[in-house]
Design a protein around this motif. Structure first.
Motif, PDB file in Angstrom:
ATOM      1  N   GLU A  67      74.369 -28.067  30.132  1.00  0.00           N
ATOM      2  CA  GLU A  67      75.210 -27.377  29.148  1.00  0.00           C
ATOM      3  C   GLU A  67      76.587 -27.079  29.735  1.00  0.00           C
ATOM      4  O   GLU A  67      76.729 -26.903  30.952  1.00  0.00           O
ATOM      5  CB  GLU A  67      74.591 -26.044  28.701  1.00  0.00           C
ATOM      6  CG  GLU A  67      73.205 -26.149  28.084  1.00  0.00           C
ATOM      7  CD  GLU A  67      72.104 -25.845  29.075  1.00  0.00           C
ATOM      8  OE1 GLU A  67      71.036 -25.350  28.666  1.00  0.00           O
ATOM      9  OE2 GLU A  67      72.315 -26.096  30.289  1.00  0.00           O
TER      10      GLU A  67
ATOM     11  N   CYS B 199      75.744 -30.114  25.231  1.00  0.00           N
ATOM     12  CA  CYS B 199      74.504 -30.339  25.983  1.00  0.00           C
ATOM     13  C   CYS B 199      74.379 -31.835  26.191  1.00  0.00           C
ATOM     14  O   CYS B 199      74.115 -32.582  25.238  1.00  0.00           O
ATOM     15  CB  CYS B 199      73.314 -29.790  25.225  1.00  0.00           C
ATOM     16  SG  CYS B 199      71.703 -30.217  25.936  1.00  0.00           S
TER      17      CYS B 199
ATOM     18  N   TRP C  71      69.354 -25.327  20.406  1.00  0.00           N
ATOM     19  CA  TRP C  71      70.087 -24.335  21.179  1.00  0.00           C
ATOM     20  C   TRP C  71      69.355 -23.009  21.037  1.00  0.00           C
ATOM     21  O   TRP C  71      68.997 -22.598  19.923  1.00  0.00           O
ATOM     22  CB  TRP C  71      71.516 -24.192  20.677  1.00  0.00           C
ATOM     23  CG  TRP C  71      72.409 -25.312  21.078  1.00  0.00           C
ATOM     24  CD1 TRP C  71      72.735 -26.418  20.350  1.00  0.00           C
ATOM     25  CD2 TRP C  71      73.081 -25.442  22.336  1.00  0.00           C
ATOM     26  NE1 TRP C  71      73.574 -27.222  21.071  1.00  0.00           N
ATOM     27  CE2 TRP C  71      73.808 -26.651  22.291  1.00  0.00           C
ATOM     28  CE3 TRP C  71      73.150 -24.652  23.485  1.00  0.00           C
ATOM     29  CZ2 TRP C  71      74.600 -27.090  23.352  1.00  0.00           C
ATOM     30  CZ3 TRP C  71      73.929 -25.082  24.537  1.00  0.00           C
ATOM     31  CH2 TRP C  71      74.646 -26.293  24.467  1.00  0.00           C
TER      32      TRP C  71
ATOM     33  N   ARG D 201      69.374 -18.820  22.737  1.00  0.00           N
ATOM     34  CA  ARG D 201      70.206 -17.870  23.460  1.00  0.00           C
ATOM     35  C   ARG D 201      69.367 -16.680  23.890  1.00  0.00           C
ATOM     36  O   ARG D 201      68.352 -16.368  23.274  1.00  0.00           O
ATOM     37  CB  ARG D 201      71.380 -17.399  22.613  1.00  0.00           C
ATOM     38  CG  ARG D 201      71.016 -16.560  21.402  1.00  0.00           C
ATOM     39  CD  ARG D 201      72.277 -16.274  20.574  1.00  0.00           C
ATOM     40  NE  ARG D 201      71.980 -15.460  19.397  1.00  0.00           N
ATOM     41  CZ  ARG D 201      72.880 -15.191  18.451  1.00  0.00           C
ATOM     42  NH1 ARG D 201      74.122 -15.676  18.539  1.00  0.00           N
ATOM     43  NH2 ARG D 201      72.536 -14.447  17.412  1.00  0.00           N
TER      44      ARG D 201
ATOM     45  N   ARG E  71      64.491 -14.563  24.486  1.00  0.00           N
ATOM     46  CA  ARG E  71      65.195 -15.776  24.122  1.00  0.00           C
ATOM     47  C   ARG E  71      64.881 -16.108  22.666  1.00  0.00           C
ATOM     48  O   ARG E  71      63.738 -16.014  22.241  1.00  0.00           O
ATOM     49  CB  ARG E  71      64.783 -16.917  25.046  1.00  0.00           C
ATOM     50  CG  ARG E  71      65.656 -18.142  24.962  1.00  0.00           C
ATOM     51  CD  ARG E  71      65.308 -19.153  26.041  1.00  0.00           C
ATOM     52  NE  ARG E  71      65.604 -18.646  27.375  1.00  0.00           N
ATOM     53  CZ  ARG E  71      65.563 -19.405  28.474  1.00  0.00           C
ATOM     54  NH1 ARG E  71      65.237 -20.689  28.382  1.00  0.00           N
ATOM     55  NH2 ARG E  71      65.829 -18.886  29.651  1.00  0.00           N
TER      56      ARG E  71
ATOM     57  N   ASP F  41      73.437 -15.779  27.120  1.00  0.00           N
ATOM     58  CA  ASP F  41      73.343 -17.069  27.797  1.00  0.00           C
ATOM     59  C   ASP F  41      72.749 -18.057  26.803  1.00  0.00           C
ATOM     60  O   ASP F  41      71.726 -17.756  26.172  1.00  0.00           O
ATOM     61  CB  ASP F  41      72.456 -16.971  29.032  1.00  0.00           C
ATOM     62  CG  ASP F  41      73.088 -16.127  30.132  1.00  0.00           C
ATOM     63  OD1 ASP F  41      72.338 -15.423  30.842  1.00  0.00           O
ATOM     64  OD2 ASP F  41      74.319 -16.174  30.274  1.00  0.00           O
TER      65      ASP F  41
ATOM     66  N   TYR G 155      71.158 -21.783  25.948  1.00  0.00           N
ATOM     67  CA  TYR G 155      70.374 -22.832  26.589  1.00  0.00           C
ATOM     68  C   TYR G 155      70.091 -23.971  25.609  1.00  0.00           C
ATOM     69  O   TYR G 155      69.881 -23.746  24.412  1.00  0.00           O
ATOM     70  CB  TYR G 155      69.031 -22.281  27.072  1.00  0.00           C
ATOM     71  CG  TYR G 155      69.142 -21.188  28.090  1.00  0.00           C
ATOM     72  CD1 TYR G 155      69.243 -19.862  27.719  1.00  0.00           C
ATOM     73  CD2 TYR G 155      69.133 -21.481  29.459  1.00  0.00           C
ATOM     74  CE1 TYR G 155      69.345 -18.841  28.647  1.00  0.00           C
ATOM     75  CE2 TYR G 155      69.227 -20.478  30.403  1.00  0.00           C
ATOM     76  CZ  TYR G 155      69.339 -19.163  29.989  1.00  0.00           C
ATOM     77  OH  TYR G 155      69.432 -18.170  30.930  1.00  0.00           O
TER      78      TYR G 155
ATOM     79  N   LYS H 237      67.470 -27.021  24.661  1.00  0.00           N
ATOM     80  CA  LYS H 237      66.063 -27.382  24.829  1.00  0.00           C
ATOM     81  C   LYS H 237      65.776 -28.680  24.108  1.00  0.00           C
ATOM     82  O   LYS H 237      66.167 -28.867  22.960  1.00  0.00           O
ATOM     83  CB  LYS H 237      65.160 -26.283  24.257  1.00  0.00           C
ATOM     84  CG  LYS H 237      63.673 -26.570  24.434  1.00  0.00           C
ATOM     85  CD  LYS H 237      62.798 -25.458  23.865  1.00  0.00           C
ATOM     86  CE  LYS H 237      62.489 -25.651  22.421  1.00  0.00           C
ATOM     87  NZ  LYS H 237      61.438 -24.722  21.949  1.00  0.00           N
TER      88      LYS H 237
ATOM     89  N   TRP I 123      64.434 -27.864  29.535  1.00  0.00           N
ATOM     90  CA  TRP I 123      65.494 -26.871  29.377  1.00  0.00           C
ATOM     91  C   TRP I 123      66.679 -27.179  30.292  1.00  0.00           C
ATOM     92  O   TRP I 123      66.504 -27.692  31.396  1.00  0.00           O
ATOM     93  CB  TRP I 123      64.982 -25.475  29.746  1.00  0.00           C
ATOM     94  CG  TRP I 123      63.997 -24.885  28.791  1.00  0.00           C
ATOM     95  CD1 TRP I 123      62.637 -24.965  28.850  1.00  0.00           C
ATOM     96  CD2 TRP I 123      64.298 -24.098  27.629  1.00  0.00           C
ATOM     97  NE1 TRP I 123      62.075 -24.277  27.798  1.00  0.00           N
ATOM     98  CE2 TRP I 123      63.064 -23.740  27.034  1.00  0.00           C
ATOM     99  CE3 TRP I 123      65.471 -23.660  27.033  1.00  0.00           C
ATOM    100  CZ2 TRP I 123      62.989 -22.962  25.868  1.00  0.00           C
ATOM    101  CZ3 TRP I 123      65.393 -22.890  25.876  1.00  0.00           C
ATOM    102  CH2 TRP I 123      64.171 -22.553  25.316  1.00  0.00           C
TER     103      TRP I 123
ATOM    104  N   GLN J 245      70.221 -25.442  32.224  1.00  0.00           N
ATOM    105  CA  GLN J 245      70.390 -24.278  33.083  1.00  0.00           C
ATOM    106  C   GLN J 245      71.121 -23.134  32.391  1.00  0.00           C
ATOM    107  O   GLN J 245      71.149 -22.016  32.887  1.00  0.00           O
ATOM    108  CB  GLN J 245      71.151 -24.673  34.359  1.00  0.00           C
ATOM    109  CG  GLN J 245      72.679 -24.722  34.219  1.00  0.00           C
ATOM    110  CD  GLN J 245      73.188 -25.862  33.350  1.00  0.00           C
ATOM    111  OE1 GLN J 245      72.452 -26.794  33.016  1.00  0.00           O
ATOM    112  NE2 GLN J 245      74.460 -25.786  32.971  1.00  0.00           N
ATOM    113  N   GLY J 246      71.714 -23.404  31.245  1.00  0.00           N
ATOM    114  CA  GLY J 246      72.374 -22.364  30.467  1.00  0.00           C
ATOM    115  C   GLY J 246      73.871 -22.282  30.708  1.00  0.00           C
ATOM    116  O   GLY J 246      74.383 -22.707  31.750  1.00  0.00           O
TER     117      GLY J 246
END
Length: 119
Positions: free
Chosen positions: A6, A22, A36, A38, A45, A92, A94, A96, A109, A111-112
């Motif tokens: 990301e 991403c 996505w 967060r 999350r 943050d 992320y 997926k 996933w 790393q954010g």
């Protein structure tokens, strides 16, 4: 091994915009869905937006009308365009990727990337 990277996070004032990217190490079409998520400090999350291999898009109610998920298959990249950002969007973010077979689900996933919305 599948990798998701990301980028695009940062700090922005309320009402501003950001575009997250991403980049996926394999063809986007090899995944059933790319999403996505967060995670805000102290919170669980949560799913923000999903795009399926067929191109269907789904959004959390909290971001409908403000966020748009899209993809560039040639670049193996999924984007999250975030407009009209609010302080509560601070989190943050992320990426997926999910792949389903008859027997198993595979989830990958990134790393954010951090997004801060503040005046």
């Amino acid at each position: 091994q599948v990798q998701l990277v990301e980028s695009g996070g940062g700090s922005v004032q309320p009402g501003g915009s950001l575009r997250l990217s991403c980049v996926v190490s394999e063809s986007i079409f090899s995944f059933n869905a790319i999403s996505w998520y967060r995670q805000a400090p102290g919170k669980q999350r949560e799913s923000v937006a999903t795009i399926t291999s067929g191109g269907s898009r789904h959004y959390a109610d909290s971001v409908k009308g403000r966020f748009t998920i899209s993809r560039d298959t040639a670049k193996k990249t999924v984007y999250l365009q975030m407009n009209s950002l609010k302080p509560e969007d601070t989190a943050d973010y992320y990426c997926k990727a999910q792949r389903f077979t008859s027997y198993q689900e595979y989830t990958y996933w990134g790393q954010g990337t951090q997004v801060t919305v503040s005046s």
